[in-house]
Write an enzyme that holds these catalytic residues in place. Sequence first.
Site: not given
Length: 155
Positions: A125, A74-76, A110-111
């Site tokens: 990793d 749901m992120c833009h 969120m970013e």
Amino acid sequence: MEFTHFNENGRARMVDVSEKNETQRKAIARGYIKMSASTIEAIKNGKLKKGDVLSVAQVGGICGAKKTWDLIPMCHNILLTGADINFKLEEDRVWIEATVKTTGKTGVEMEALTAVSIAGLTIYDMCKAIDKYMVIGDIKLVSKTGGKSDFLLEK
């Protein structure tokens, strides 16, 4: 409290931000990856076969921030105006801090959180061949500015 990501039928939706004002926005997130002291030394001394761990993790974190809209449903899709990742090495962990900026109608929390997560996963990793016991943790938003409300958890 009302959840904004659900429509009147209780189904997921992307929030409509078309009526919001564009403002300068900034978010800072932080987390760490815990590892053995020997892995920290290998990172410091450039002894890993895969290369410069922190340089690769920095690029990975920035790429993660840029692709957040593609990863979180749901992120833009936000045009980022800046993204930076900083690292602090301690005896048993690498602290990761991401700062993300935009001028837009919605924030970049969120970013910033995604940038920290992807940087941590990149370190994992690159080091997993020498350390199977690493733990990524305590990823959180520490501040945000712009929009309706500012937030400061810690400096």
